[in-house]
Design a protein around this motif. Structure first.
Motif, PDB file in Angstrom:
ATOM      1  N   GLU A  81      -0.236   0.315  -5.127  1.00  0.00           N
ATOM      2  CA  GLU A  81      -0.167  -1.019  -4.533  1.00  0.00           C
ATOM      3  C   GLU A  81      -0.593  -0.975  -3.062  1.00  0.00           C
ATOM      4  O   GLU A  81      -1.387  -1.801  -2.601  1.00  0.00           O
ATOM      5  CB  GLU A  81       1.254  -1.588  -4.659  1.00  0.00           C
ATOM      6  N   GLY A  82      -0.054  -0.005  -2.320  1.00  0.00           N
ATOM      7  CA  GLY A  82      -0.402   0.129  -0.912  1.00  0.00           C
ATOM      8  C   GLY A  82      -1.869   0.453  -0.724  1.00  0.00           C
ATOM      9  O   GLY A  82      -2.522  -0.007   0.229  1.00  0.00           O
ATOM     10  N   THR A  83      -2.411   1.236  -1.648  1.00  0.00           N
ATOM     11  CA  THR A  83      -3.823   1.605  -1.589  1.00  0.00           C
ATOM     12  C   THR A  83      -4.717   0.396  -1.812  1.00  0.00           C
ATOM     13  O   THR A  83      -5.713   0.199  -1.102  1.00  0.00           O
ATOM     14  CB  THR A  83      -4.125   2.687  -2.646  1.00  0.00           C
ATOM     15  N   LYS A  84      -4.375  -0.420  -2.781  1.00  0.00           N
ATOM     16  CA  LYS A  84      -5.174  -1.618  -3.059  1.00  0.00           C
ATOM     17  C   LYS A  84      -5.157  -2.568  -1.864  1.00  0.00           C
ATOM     18  O   LYS A  84      -6.174  -3.192  -1.532  1.00  0.00           O
ATOM     19  CB  LYS A  84      -4.643  -2.319  -4.314  1.00  0.00           C
ATOM     20  N   THR A  85      -4.014  -2.660  -1.196  1.00  0.00           N
ATOM     21  CA  THR A  85      -3.920  -3.516  -0.009  1.00  0.00           C
ATOM     22  C   THR A  85      -4.811  -2.997   1.114  1.00  0.00           C
ATOM     23  O   THR A  85      -5.514  -3.762   1.778  1.00  0.00           O
ATOM     24  CB  THR A  85      -2.461  -3.582   0.485  1.00  0.00           C
ATOM     25  N   ALA A  86      -4.794  -1.676   1.314  1.00  0.00           N
ATOM     26  CA  ALA A  86      -5.547  -1.077   2.429  1.00  0.00           C
ATOM     27  C   ALA A  86      -7.036  -0.943   2.143  1.00  0.00           C
ATOM     28  O   ALA A  86      -7.865  -1.132   3.043  1.00  0.00           O
ATOM     29  CB  ALA A  86      -4.959   0.291   2.762  1.00  0.00           C
ATOM     30  N   LEU A  87      -7.379  -0.612   0.888  1.00  0.00           N
ATOM     31  CA  LEU A  87      -8.761  -0.240   0.579  1.00  0.00           C
ATOM     32  C   LEU A  87      -9.461  -1.181  -0.399  1.00  0.00           C
ATOM     33  O   LEU A  87     -10.646  -1.014  -0.673  1.00  0.00           O
ATOM     34  CB  LEU A  87      -8.799   1.192   0.026  1.00  0.00           C
ATOM     35  N   GLY A  88      -8.719  -2.135  -0.928  1.00  0.00           N
ATOM     36  CA  GLY A  88      -9.345  -3.133  -1.793  1.00  0.00           C
ATOM     37  C   GLY A  88      -9.459  -2.756  -3.253  1.00  0.00           C
ATOM     38  O   GLY A  88     -10.119  -3.451  -4.027  1.00  0.00           O
TER      39      GLY A  88
END
Length: 338
Positions: free
Chosen positions: A215-222
């Motif tokens: 989830e955090g990755t999708k927020t940061a990197l799309g």
């Protein structure tokens, strides 16, 4: 006498055949020797490498695997390209970066679908509230050209900075990263567990961007961002398919172990010095982050496209280049292992 001579000749022939068989057997065994460079095998993101060894899965496959430690993934990559090692446990993004430079490398087993990285900010610098505040700052990365450097550059550019407006400082991980932050050689930096927990526990740093979860990755990197992997030169894989399959078998079994066991059970299999004197902290960090690992070693759908988008946003090496993502990874071996 002719009979004796015939018997002697037969005995000699038998000995030669036996010696030849023994030599062939030894040669076959030598072919199973594989040296893998790990971009810091005490890092939790690369845990499958040491865990596979500890569980005996390499030996189960008839492999003699030697794991070598190299703190920065970019240096591990260079060792492989030079022929000093056969494979690397490092970030998948190097497979794309290298293709842009005319070198073909592929992820054979995809360990994770999130980087497991965090951008930490020194508590001495509360003025850094977002990557837009990186301007004029020194930012810690494991090495120049490393995946932590790639991600740092992306976050800065995404937030309006140009590459020359901040400085990437190679400080490794663990004690060297911590010392650099304590001495204000870096004001922020990207690192992994257990370094993250150590700095948060002492209150010397705070989390700016968290990419330990999907989830955090999708927020940061799309999007989903495939990171830790076993990658090898494509030419080597093509010439050693049997060995590549055995490596895939061992690592897929390891990933299944991670997905079906608790963080404490996994930690118990790791060398005690990996805990850095804080087993509880190590276990908690692993419990919070182990969902980043794939359960089967298969490349997550859409992941390569996200990585290409991230790298293309700042890398001059990729600008104007056509990248064939299908040649940066293979699922041939992990699907057979499954």
């Amino acid at each position: 006498m002719p009979l004796a001579r015939t018997l002697l000749q037969a005995a000699a022939l038998t000995a030669l055949i036996a010696a030849g068989t023994s030599f062939a057997s030894s040669a076959a065994q030598a072919d199973e020797k594989v040296t893998i460079m790990v971009g810091g095998y005490e890092k939790q993101i690369y845990l499958p490498a040491k865990l596979a060894e500890a569980l005996g899965y390499f030996k189960d496959e008839g492999l003699d695997v030697e794991l070598l430690n190299e703190p920065a993934g970019v240096d591990a990559e260079n060792e492989m390209l030079a022929g000093a090692v056969q494979g690397v446990v490092g970030f998948y993004d190097h497979c794309i970066d290298l293709q842009a430079k005319g070198k073909f490398v592929e992820s054979v087993v995809q360990f994770s679908q999130a980087p497991g990285e965090v951008e930490l900010v020194s508590t001495k610098h509360p003025e850094i509230r977002s990557p837009a505040d990186f301007k004029g700052k020194s930012l810690g990365v494991t090495g120049l050209g490393s995946s932590t450097n790639f991600l740092t550059q992306y976050l800065a550019v995404k937030n309006g900075l140009k590459l020359g407006e901040f400085t990437s400082v190679p400080v490794g991980a663990g004690t060297t990263f911590i010392a650099a932050m304590q001495q204000d050689k870096i004001q922020a930096g990207m690192t992994t567990e257990p370094t993250i927990t150590r700095l948060l526990k002492t209150g010397e740093a705070s989390v700016l961007i968290d990419m330990r979860t999907i989830e955090g990755t999708k927020t940061a990197l799309g999007g989903t961002y495939p990171a830790a992997s076993l990658y090898l030169q494509t030419a080597w894989v093509d010439a050693h398919k049997d060995t590549a399959q055995k490596l895939a078998n061992a690592f897929v079994k390891t990933l299944k172990f991670i997905s079906t066991h608790s963080a404490e059970e996994i930690a118990d299999k790791m060398p005690k010095d990996y805990y850095v004197g804080d087993k509880d902290g190590y276990v908690k960090a692993l419990a919070d982050g182990k969902a980043m690992f794939t359960a089967d070693g298969v490349m997550p759908e859409g992941g390569p496209e996200t990585v290409l988008k991230v790298l293309s946003s700042f890398s001059k090496d990729l600008q104007g280049k056509q990248i064939d993502l299908s040649k940066t990874y293979t699922t041939e071996f992990v699907k057979k292992a499954s």
